[in-house]
Scaffold this motif. Structure first.
Motif, mmCIF file in Angstrom:
data_model
loop_
_atom_site.group_PDB
_atom_site.id
_atom_site.type_symbol
_atom_site.label_atom_id
_atom_site.label_comp_id
_atom_site.label_asym_id
_atom_site.label_seq_id
_atom_site.Cartn_x
_atom_site.Cartn_y
_atom_site.Cartn_z
ATOM 1 N N ASN A 66 0.809 -1.219 0.000
ATOM 2 C CA ASN A 66 0.000 0.000 0.000
ATOM 3 C C ASN A 66 0.845 1.274 0.000
ATOM 4 O O ASN A 66 0.294 2.376 0.082
ATOM 5 C CB ASN A 66 -0.928 0.043 1.207
ATOM 6 C CG ASN A 66 -1.896 -1.113 1.263
ATOM 7 O OD1 ASN A 66 -1.951 -1.856 2.256
ATOM 8 N ND2 ASN A 66 -2.667 -1.316 0.206
ATOM 9 N N ILE A 67 2.171 1.125 -0.090
ATOM 10 C CA ILE A 67 3.081 2.260 0.015
ATOM 11 C C ILE A 67 3.871 2.440 -1.282
ATOM 12 O O ILE A 67 4.352 1.472 -1.871
ATOM 13 C CB ILE A 67 4.085 2.061 1.174
ATOM 14 C CG1 ILE A 67 3.344 1.829 2.500
ATOM 15 C CG2 ILE A 67 5.056 3.236 1.269
ATOM 16 C CD1 ILE A 67 2.503 2.998 2.956
ATOM 17 N N MET A 68 4.002 3.681 -1.716
ATOM 18 C CA MET A 68 4.916 4.031 -2.802
ATOM 19 C C MET A 68 5.740 5.238 -2.377
ATOM 20 O O MET A 68 5.177 6.256 -1.949
ATOM 21 C CB MET A 68 4.172 4.358 -4.086
ATOM 22 C CG MET A 68 5.118 4.552 -5.274
ATOM 23 S SD MET A 68 4.264 5.036 -6.802
ATOM 24 C CE MET A 68 3.986 6.770 -6.460
ATOM 25 N N LEU A 69 7.061 5.123 -2.469
ATOM 26 C CA LEU A 69 7.940 6.227 -2.115
ATOM 27 C C LEU A 69 8.014 7.243 -3.242
ATOM 28 O O LEU A 69 7.833 6.918 -4.418
ATOM 29 C CB LEU A 69 9.353 5.711 -1.812
ATOM 30 C CG LEU A 69 9.513 4.731 -0.660
ATOM 31 C CD1 LEU A 69 10.986 4.349 -0.508
ATOM 32 C CD2 LEU A 69 8.977 5.314 0.645
ATOM 33 N N GLY A 70 8.314 8.487 -2.866
ATOM 34 C CA GLY A 70 8.527 9.543 -3.846
ATOM 35 C C GLY A 70 9.603 10.487 -3.363
ATOM 36 O O GLY A 70 9.953 10.521 -2.183
ATOM 37 N N ALA A 71 10.156 11.266 -4.289
ATOM 38 C CA ALA A 71 11.147 12.280 -3.942
ATOM 39 C C ALA A 71 10.401 13.497 -3.397
ATOM 40 O O ALA A 71 10.159 14.481 -4.093
ATOM 41 C CB ALA A 71 11.990 12.644 -5.158
ATOM 42 N N GLY A 72 9.978 13.400 -2.137
ATOM 43 C CA GLY A 72 9.090 14.380 -1.538
ATOM 44 C C GLY A 72 7.657 14.064 -1.932
ATOM 45 O O GLY A 72 7.404 13.327 -2.896
ATOM 46 N N ALA A 85 3.134 7.747 -0.807
ATOM 47 C CA ALA A 85 1.691 7.608 -0.991
ATOM 48 C C ALA A 85 1.217 6.388 -0.232
ATOM 49 O O ALA A 85 1.942 5.386 -0.119
ATOM 50 C CB ALA A 85 1.361 7.456 -2.467
ATOM 51 N N ILE A 86 -0.016 6.472 0.278
ATOM 52 C CA ILE A 86 -0.701 5.332 0.887
ATOM 53 C C ILE A 86 -1.996 5.140 0.103
ATOM 54 O O ILE A 86 -2.799 6.067 -0.012
ATOM 55 C CB ILE A 86 -1.037 5.575 2.370
ATOM 56 C CG1 ILE A 86 0.183 6.091 3.131
ATOM 57 C CG2 ILE A 86 -1.595 4.309 3.018
ATOM 58 C CD1 ILE A 86 -0.156 6.621 4.528
ATOM 59 N N ALA A 87 -2.185 3.964 -0.461
ATOM 60 C CA ALA A 87 -3.375 3.730 -1.282
ATOM 61 C C ALA A 87 -3.588 2.229 -1.447
ATOM 62 O O ALA A 87 -2.757 1.403 -1.038
ATOM 63 C CB ALA A 87 -3.216 4.392 -2.654
ATOM 64 N N GLN A 88 -4.704 1.870 -2.064
ATOM 65 C CA GLN A 88 -4.970 0.475 -2.397
ATOM 66 C C GLN A 88 -3.878 -0.074 -3.314
ATOM 67 O O GLN A 88 -3.294 0.659 -4.115
ATOM 68 C CB GLN A 88 -6.328 0.358 -3.095
ATOM 69 C CG GLN A 88 -7.522 0.605 -2.198
ATOM 70 C CD GLN A 88 -7.603 -0.414 -1.070
ATOM 71 O OE1 GLN A 88 -7.668 -1.611 -1.314
ATOM 72 N NE2 GLN A 88 -7.576 0.065 0.151
#
Length: 396
Positions: free
Chosen positions: A105-111, A260-263
């Motif tokens: 459920n997690i995706m990292l991003g640059a900020g 991000a937190i999502a399905q």
């Protein structure tokens, strides 16, 4: 806590200032140049020494810098600087555990700025639209227009809140054209929250398959009991995407880490648009930041105390301040904001940019006690005197 230099969570891109159902054709750069009247020419670059002397209350940063625990973790991670497949401290697992979700459920991003861009690229390209309010964090609208989408924005209410009923109405009206709905909570630049009851109203009122991006960059500063994170809606299976950042209370703005937190299905849709350009150093720093709740509590306490002290003083001087639940606030100047911003800059005080259509409001980030003292001294001096315009006339 030692003072550290940091940069904006998301550099100023500007906004698509739209009325209900009206889409602007001006670019953010054109709008900013028009507001400043300088032909869009960039300001001269400052030296490091000059930058260090400035009062930096423009970008809603943590002015105290990362705590010792985070600095130690990042310093230790430098040994991986020459590697690709390096250990990352288990950052995704730690974030998932922190929120009670699964790593999928997690995706990292640059900020969190990258997360906002990824959502725009995923759900509002090729003619699709984003629905939101203005003013808000307008990089979302700018990015959507850059990928051949468009923005539909509605004004804030008379008390500077986001109107759930109006958002539901306009989204339903343009349902086939809308890619997602955007909320910043607390909202940037006003600092006003969307209550947990209003979030429920919005999600229950929208079509059940409509993605909703909720930007919780300033979540950690909220004390209002009517507010709650929207992460539980992800657990319910709703098409909600939560954006979080380490740039604010965690003081890692210059290091670039958000998520991000999502399905799982939504994360899979978004992942092809993510760059994956996140350093080993900040991943270890992020893990340490999640664990160091004591340092964050201290920053929150000092920040809220200073915000309340400063806004009380401004109010006593007769300047209306919008109630804020964030690490910044807006004060009504009763005169155009752009010349005032320039006057602050001449005094070495960097304050917030303009946020049309609130052209007489100034956004001020909460800095250190010394910075807020210097802000008040400059404010009293500037507001006591007319500001000369390009035509030579004075504005009170």
């Amino acid at each position: 806590m030692s003072a550290q230099n940091s940069v904006n969570r998301r550099g100023f891109v500007g906004g698509v200032v739209t009325a209900l159902g009206y889409l602007t054709v001006k670019s953010p750069a054109e709008l900013w140049a028009q507001a400043r009247g300088n032909g869009g020419q960039p300001r001269p670059q400052r030296t490091t020494e000059d930058y260090d002397l400035l009062v930096k209350i423009a970008n809603n940063e943590n002015p105290y810098g990362p705590p010792e625990s985070v600095m130690k973790a990042m310093t230790g991670a430098f040994k991986y600087a020459n590697r690709y497949g390096y250990p990352d401290g288990g950052i995704v697992d730690e974030i998932a555990k922190h929120h009670g979700v699964k790593p999928e459920n997690i995706m990292l991003g640059a900020g969190s700025g990258e997360i906002l861009d990824v959502v725009g690229s995923t759900f509002a390209n090729n003619g699709k639209k984003v629905v939101g309010v203005e003013p808000s964090y307008s990089q979302v609208y700018s990015h959507v227009t850059s990928v051949k989408g468009a923005a539909i924005t509605i004004p804030l209410t008379a008390d500077y809140r986001q109107d759930m009923s109006a958002l539901i109405k306009i989204t339903k009206k343009h349902y086939r054209e809308v890619g997602f709905v955007y909320l910043c909570n607390p909202n940037n630049p006003t600092g006003r929250i969307v209550t947990k009851q209003e979030i429920k109203q919005l999600l229950d009122g929208l079509p059940e398959d409509m993605p909703v991006l909720i930007d919780e960059a300033y979540h950690h500063f909220v004390e209002n009991g009517d507010y709650a994170t929207s992460v539980p809606y992800v657990l319910e299976g709703r098409p909600v995407i939560i954006a979080r950042t380490f740039s604010k209370i965690a003081a890692l703005a210059g290091m670039r880490l958000g998520y991000a937190i999502a399905q799982r299905e939504i994360i899979q849709q978004m992942r092809p648009f993510s760059t994956g350009t996140i350093s080993a150093i900040v991943k270890w720093g992020g893990v340490a930041a999640l664990k160091d709740t004591e340092s964050q509590a201290q920053v929150k306490r000092v920040t809220i105390d200073l915000r309340n002290k400063t806004t009380k003083e401004l109010s006593s001087m007769g300047y209306a301040v919008i109630p804020s639940d964030a690490n910044f606030f807006m004060v009504h100047l009763r005169r155009p904001v752009v010349p005032v911003i320039d006057e602050f800059a001449k005094k070495g005080v960097l304050v917030g940019r303009p946020f049309p259509p609130m052209t007489e409001h100034l956004r001020v980030s909460v800095g250190t006690p010394d910075e807020m003292s210097k802000f008040m001294i400059a404010f009293k001096d500037i507001m006591a005197n007319p500001v000369k315009t390009a035509s030579g006339s004075g504005l009170r």
